[in-house]
Scaffold this motif. Sequence first.
Motif, PDB file in Angstrom:
ATOM      1  N   ALA A  14       4.944   1.079   5.181  1.00  0.00           N
ATOM      2  CA  ALA A  14       4.534   1.701   3.919  1.00  0.00           C
ATOM      3  C   ALA A  14       5.144   1.015   2.697  1.00  0.00           C
ATOM      4  N   PRO A  15       4.316   0.786   1.663  1.00  0.00           N
ATOM      5  CA  PRO A  15       4.834   0.259   0.412  1.00  0.00           C
ATOM      6  C   PRO A  15       5.787   1.273  -0.213  1.00  0.00           C
ATOM      7  N   PRO A  16       6.634   0.916  -1.147  1.00  0.00           N
ATOM      8  CA  PRO A  16       6.765  -0.427  -1.722  1.00  0.00           C
ATOM      9  C   PRO A  16       7.508  -1.435  -0.850  1.00  0.00           C
ATOM     10  N   HIS A  17       8.261  -0.978   0.151  1.00  0.00           N
ATOM     11  CA  HIS A  17       8.924  -1.932   1.034  1.00  0.00           C
ATOM     12  C   HIS A  17       8.819  -1.520   2.485  1.00  0.00           C
ATOM     13  N   PRO A  18       8.146  -2.342   3.292  1.00  0.00           N
ATOM     14  CA  PRO A  18       8.162  -2.081   4.727  1.00  0.00           C
ATOM     15  C   PRO A  18       9.626  -2.099   5.190  1.00  0.00           C
ATOM     16  N   SER A  19       9.918  -1.314   6.223  1.00  0.00           N
ATOM     17  CA  SER A  19      11.308  -1.243   6.672  1.00  0.00           C
ATOM     18  C   SER A  19      11.390  -0.929   8.152  1.00  0.00           C
ATOM     19  N   PRO A  27       5.199  -5.853   0.672  1.00  0.00           N
ATOM     20  CA  PRO A  27       4.120  -5.891   1.665  1.00  0.00           C
ATOM     21  C   PRO A  27       3.453  -7.262   1.820  1.00  0.00           C
ATOM     22  N   HIS A  53      19.229   1.063   8.134  1.00  0.00           N
ATOM     23  CA  HIS A  53      17.940   0.985   7.452  1.00  0.00           C
ATOM     24  C   HIS A  53      17.805  -0.463   6.992  1.00  0.00           C
ATOM     25  N   ALA A  95      16.676   2.075  -0.347  1.00  0.00           N
ATOM     26  CA  ALA A  95      17.110   0.915  -1.120  1.00  0.00           C
ATOM     27  C   ALA A  95      15.941  -0.013  -1.403  1.00  0.00           C
ATOM     28  N   HIS A  96      15.915  -0.584  -2.562  1.00  0.00           N
ATOM     29  CA  HIS A  96      14.763  -1.416  -2.832  1.00  0.00           C
ATOM     30  C   HIS A  96      14.899  -2.594  -3.715  1.00  0.00           C
ATOM     31  N   SER A 125       8.231   1.021   9.683  1.00  0.00           N
ATOM     32  CA  SER A 125       7.398   1.574   8.621  1.00  0.00           C
ATOM     33  C   SER A 125       6.822   0.430   7.807  1.00  0.00           C
TER      34      SER A 125
END
Lengths: 110, 156
Positions: free
Chosen positions: A31-36, A54, A48, A7-8, A29
């Motif tokens: 990692a781009p586009p969204h840390p989670s 970022p 999640h 989801a973003h 995590s």
Amino acid sequence: MNLPAFAHHGWDWAVDEQTELRGVVKSVSMAPPHPSLEVAAADGVLWHVDLANPSQTARAGFTEASAKPGDAVVVLGNRHKDKTKTVMKAVRITVAGKTYDMYPERIKTN
Amino acid sequence: MPLVEWIGTWPGAVLLQRSGTAYLFVNATHILAVGLLVGGILPLDLHLAGLLRGAPLAVIGPLLSRSAAVGVGLAIATGLWLFSVKPGEYLHNPAFLCKMALLGLALANVVVQHRSRHYRLALGGGPLHPSVRLVACCSIVLWLAVLVAGRWIGFL
């Protein structure tokens, strides 16, 4: 296996109401586009949790070292409109005794 | 899936996982590549379909085709790089899987067009055979579908 949805962008996929999720961090995590975060709730359900983008996440003070698996976490955020998806967009998280405001302007407090 | 896990640990993936700025540049290059691709293939296909005129096919055909090919190559390279950042998640994203299937069809369509005798004749200044027009219309639909599916990945 309960695979988290991906989801973003934006907020239209999430409900307006903010809820609190309490659980334990399973993984982090950045990692781009969204840390989670993957969070196991008290009832065992795996969530999640999308953080901000970022840069916003970094401005909130949250780094890779801020949370580790096993840490207790409280997430304040907006959950997915589709109740079958255990996905949430965080506006604030509290982990290891520290609070990180991802979207300070969105936080609704009583 | 050890291969998927390995993809997420190669140095290029780690670089993008750690740096939002590096990610942004690769992402911007991917958009540039898509722009080159669509900016080349749409005018060419519209011309082949008979909907856009202005220059002889023998002049613009090879140029637009090569420009689109550069775009495809760059888009695939940057796309694989972006995929490597979260391979496991993308493999479970329906929009991503749909995009890959559509991309496969679009590339197969390219092969069909370039192998066509009628296409080569048209490039040489010959008449436009209906089959060339049909494949060009498929190309328009397929590449636009790839574009939309790609954008959809972040909205599921």
